[in-house]
Enzyme design. Sequence first.
Site, PDB file in Angstrom:
ATOM      1  CE  LYS A 198      -4.119  -1.908  -0.024  1.00 59.93           C
ATOM      2  NZ  LYS A 198      -3.854  -3.330  -0.205  1.00 59.93           N
TER       3      LYS A 198
HETATM    4  C1  LIG Z   1     -10.240  -2.525  -1.488  1.00 62.66           C
HETATM    5  C2  LIG Z   1      -9.619  -3.253  -0.332  1.00 62.66           C
HETATM    6  N1  LIG Z   1     -10.288  -3.330   0.812  1.00 62.66           N
HETATM    7  C3  LIG Z   1      -9.785  -3.953   1.893  1.00 62.66           C
HETATM    8  C4  LIG Z   1      -8.549  -4.546   1.854  1.00 62.66           C
HETATM    9  C5  LIG Z   1      -8.056  -5.272   3.051  1.00 62.66           C
HETATM   10  O1  LIG Z   1      -6.870  -4.740   3.575  1.00 62.66           O
HETATM   11  P1  LIG Z   1      -5.868  -5.653   4.413  1.00 62.66           P
HETATM   12  O2  LIG Z   1      -5.121  -6.519   3.447  1.00 62.66           O
HETATM   13  O3  LIG Z   1      -4.976  -4.677   5.112  1.00 62.66           O
HETATM   14  O4  LIG Z   1      -6.679  -6.447   5.351  1.00 62.66           O
HETATM   15  C6  LIG Z   1      -7.803  -4.501   0.672  1.00 62.66           C
HETATM   16  C7  LIG Z   1      -6.475  -5.122   0.613  1.00 62.66           C
HETATM   17  O5  LIG Z   1      -5.801  -5.129  -0.367  1.00 62.66           O
HETATM   18  C8  LIG Z   1      -8.352  -3.835  -0.450  1.00 62.66           C
HETATM   19  O6  LIG Z   1      -7.675  -3.748  -1.602  1.00 62.66           O
END
Ligand SMILES: Cc1ncc(COP(=O)(O)O)c(C=O)c1O
Length: 398
Positions: A198
């Site tokens: 990210k």
């Molecule tokens: C659009 C979206 N929402 C939620 C998430 C979830 O994030 P995490 O991987 O930190 O749990 C991601 C992860 O890539 C995502 O791309």
Amino acid sequence: MIKYNIPFAKVECGGNELKYVRQVLASGWLTTASKAFELEQRFAEVVGARYACAVNSGTSALHLAAEAMGIKKGAKVFVPTMTFTATAEVLRYLDADPVFLDVDYGTCMITPEILANAVRKHPEVRYLIVVHYGGQAAEMGSVGRLSRETSSSGILEICRKNGIKIIEDAAHAFPTTHCGRMIGSIGDATCFSFYANKTITTGEGGMLTTNDRKIADRARVMRLHGIDRDIWKRFASKSTKWEYDVVAPGYKYNMPDVNAAIGLAQLEKYKELHSGRMRCAEYYMRHLNGIEGIDLPVVTRHMEDHAWHLFAVKVNAHAKVDRNKMIDLLGLRGIGASVHYKPLHRMTYYKSRYSLKTHDFPVAEKIWKGTFSLPIYPGLTKQEMVHITGTIRNLLGR
Ligand SMILES: Cc1ncc(COP(=O)(O)O)c(C=O)c1O
């Protein structure tokens, strides 16, 4: 000839990351403590939110936000189909149900029109999770200083008029600006991801921001087993260190200080990291422009408002090769690419549970058939971008 090996994503960790992690190791307290609280404070200041709650993933931030906002068994929630499964899966944790929406072709997001039609069709729905796809803000409408003030037609206004609460999935959207305000202080609750690829990272981690005291308090309790006081506060307090109460069956979602230390170092240089990504996006926009077989992402406002987590393009009907072939050919030429996303209405679980049909999502289908994402990160060199854009031009057209 140069042999390229360009990864799809690459973390930039050359600042104070190691120094702050060493401080945590030396402190002897590796789990949630002062670094996590400092990250919360700094992050809240940067995005302009009253409260921030650091957690161990973007997914847990979404789960906590949904729980704190009262999403329960049987509740229906609008969710765009063009997203990662985490956006919808957290609803299933709570026995609630996503109502999937098609998206706009240029931005891959829901628009006020899409939402207004959905509200007419499903007047019983009381929640929306809006996804700021790729790092660009969805069309929220113009916003006042406080989150309750909305002044022109957009997603916020439609939601306020119809009693719909909004969770913003801002996993891609730091630092993203919308009408002069940063994403993180607009909807009822906003959820960021600090996953390794990210725009800023803590390895694994996330942040929930809100201006609503009740949501913040509930999320803080639920992120640590439903305990009424944070462990850090218990140990920092001079009296009754051992005593705590459990007020709900909470989760184990706190962010350890080792991760927060990395996050603090990343946050210090977020403007630099952002301009590094923007430099790549501007290069791609200029050098991929005019290739017949490819559609570039549509930027609705200014380049600098966009966090540029993703640079997702679409192979269109004029292209000589299809998307899968394109990714294979890029791979052979040392270029990592990825796909964001195979839409959720195509995923076995959602498709079978909700009897979803591809013809109900014609735009997402068109995007899905053509989309692939290019490498975009501060460390990507000009020479690598020349290779990437030159290769695409050779494969697709003039
Ligand atoms: C659009 C979206 N929402 C939620 C998430 C979830 O994030 P995490 O991987 O930190 O749990 C991601 C992860 O890539 C995502 O791309």
